[in-house]
Design a protein around this motif. Structure first.
Motif, PDB file in Angstrom:
ATOM      1  N   GLU A 118      66.288  58.406 -12.550  1.00 47.13           N
ATOM      2  CA  GLU A 118      65.452  59.192 -13.448  1.00 47.13           C
ATOM      3  C   GLU A 118      66.268  59.580 -14.666  1.00 47.13           C
ATOM      4  OE1 GLU A 118      62.670  63.247 -13.527  1.00 47.13           O
ATOM      5  OE2 GLU A 118      63.935  62.781 -11.779  1.00 47.13           O
ATOM      6  N   ARG A 152      54.402  58.981 -14.665  1.00 46.02           N
ATOM      7  CA  ARG A 152      55.689  58.357 -14.349  1.00 46.02           C
ATOM      8  C   ARG A 152      55.761  57.012 -15.053  1.00 46.02           C
ATOM      9  NH1 ARG A 152      59.542  57.725  -9.116  1.00 46.02           N
ATOM     10  NH2 ARG A 152      60.567  55.783  -9.768  1.00 46.02           N
ATOM     11  N   ASP A 154      58.143  53.846 -15.450  1.00 50.50           N
ATOM     12  CA  ASP A 154      59.296  53.031 -15.073  1.00 50.50           C
ATOM     13  C   ASP A 154      59.481  51.946 -16.121  1.00 50.50           C
ATOM     14  OD1 ASP A 154      60.412  53.335 -12.018  1.00 50.50           O
ATOM     15  OD2 ASP A 154      58.343  54.048 -12.184  1.00 50.50           O
ATOM     16  N   TRP A 178      63.495  55.627 -15.124  1.00 51.53           N
ATOM     17  CA  TRP A 178      62.129  56.144 -15.220  1.00 51.53           C
ATOM     18  C   TRP A 178      62.167  57.569 -15.761  1.00 51.53           C
ATOM     19  CZ3 TRP A 178      60.185  60.364 -12.491  1.00 51.53           C
ATOM     20  CH2 TRP A 178      60.930  60.808 -11.396  1.00 51.53           C
ATOM     21  N   ARG A 180      59.220  60.982 -17.262  1.00 54.25           N
ATOM     22  CA  ARG A 180      57.866  61.534 -17.276  1.00 54.25           C
ATOM     23  C   ARG A 180      57.414  61.769 -18.711  1.00 54.25           C
ATOM     24  NH1 ARG A 180      55.401  61.477 -12.139  1.00 54.25           N
ATOM     25  NH2 ARG A 180      56.946  62.041 -10.557  1.00 54.25           N
TER      26      ARG A 180
END
Length: 295
Positions: A118, A152, A154, A178, A180
């Motif tokens: 993330e 999300r 990716d 990834w 947000r």
């Protein structure tokens, strides 16, 4: 005499097909029964259509065996085979049909990794991947124009040499991550400018393309997978405008709506407030998610 003999042979061939189809009549799952009986009919029809020889059948079995042997946790040769035969794009067309106003889907590809790191808004997925730094930004919205918060996103891509991190030895993670979308549906991250590359051509799929006289090249692109509640998960690419391979992508994944400009910039201030001491580039890609009518 010959006509009668041909008729008898044809009946014998069809009797084989009918017997195999009937063997699935008692399959408990209606869907499995439907799929397998249709598969048998079409597979047998193919063999009859090309008058498949024993040697060709054996070569096909050997090809599929090699495809299985070269497939491992880093390389999925069966997905690659599906891609170059256009089956992947056909399943996209069947399962993710174009929705008015929504971003179009394209192939998944064999290089997605679940355990990507993330990154924060504005973070960098490059992780040391070679290439010109590139700022990628845009918005995620519903088909009605509402910003999608917390989607999300990716992303993954090859480096400037045309290789994904999983194609290198070791556990290096580069060119993937990834993040947000924010409260306004915005997203932003740094990566590198996508580069064209050949699909892995040192295995059976590469041998097939060589025998067919087809190019293994894919145009420069960046993969996206975007998921949000109430929306259909989007699998797509961003393709670089002007790439010489756009018209003959080895996996048939290019769609005009997914082709975007890469704006080249010199050293200086970037929109995110950072100062770049080397040339960099920027891509804008606004994403519209289709509603998930299946809930």
């Amino acid at each position: 005499m010959s006509i009668s003999a041909e008729s008898d042979a044809d009946q014998q061939e069809r009797a084989v097909t009918d017997k195999v189809v009937a063997s699935f009549d008692t399959t408990a799952s209606p869907r499995l029964r439907e799929v397998m009986q249709s598969l048998v009919r079409h597979l047998h029809a193919f063999a009859r259509d090309v008058r498949l020889t024993q040697a060709e059948w054996e070569a096909g079995i050997e090809f599929l065996t090699r495809t299985g042997h070269i497939t491992d946790e880093r390389r999925q040769e069966f997905i690659l085979l599906s891609d170059v035969l256009g089956l992947s794009m056909l399943t996209v067309a069947i399962n993710a049909p174009a929705t008015a106003g929504a971003t179009e889907s394209t192939v998944y590809g064999p290089f997605f990794v679940d355990a990507a790191p993330e990154i924060p808004f504005g973070g960098d997925i490059a992780g040391g991947a070679s290439g010109t730094p590139c700022l990628v930004e845009g918005t995620v919205r519903s088909a009605d124009g509402t910003p999608v918060r917390g989607a999300r996103i990716d992303v993954w891509e090859a480096d400037d040499d045309g290789f994904y991190d999983v194609q290198y030895d070791g556990d290096r993670i580069a060119g993937r991550g990834w993040l947000r979308s924010d409260d306004d549906g915005r997203y932003r991250f740094w990566s590198v400018v996508p580069a064209p590359y050949p699909i892995p051509a040192d295995g059976p799929v590469g041998d097939l393309l060589t025998a067919a006289g087809r190019s293994p090249m894919r145009p420069a692109h960046l993969h996206f997978k975007v998921a949000a509640p109430g929306h259909r998960t989007l699998i797509t690419h961003v393709f670089v405008a002007g790439d010489e391979h756009l018209d003959h992508d080895a996996v048939f994944g290019v769609k005009d709506s997914l082709v975007v400009d890469v704006v080249r910039e010199g050293p200086g201030d970037a929109p995110d407030g950072t100062t770049r001491t080397e040339p960099w580039a920027r891509i804008r890609f606004d994403i519209v998610l289709a509603p998930d009518h299946e809930g």
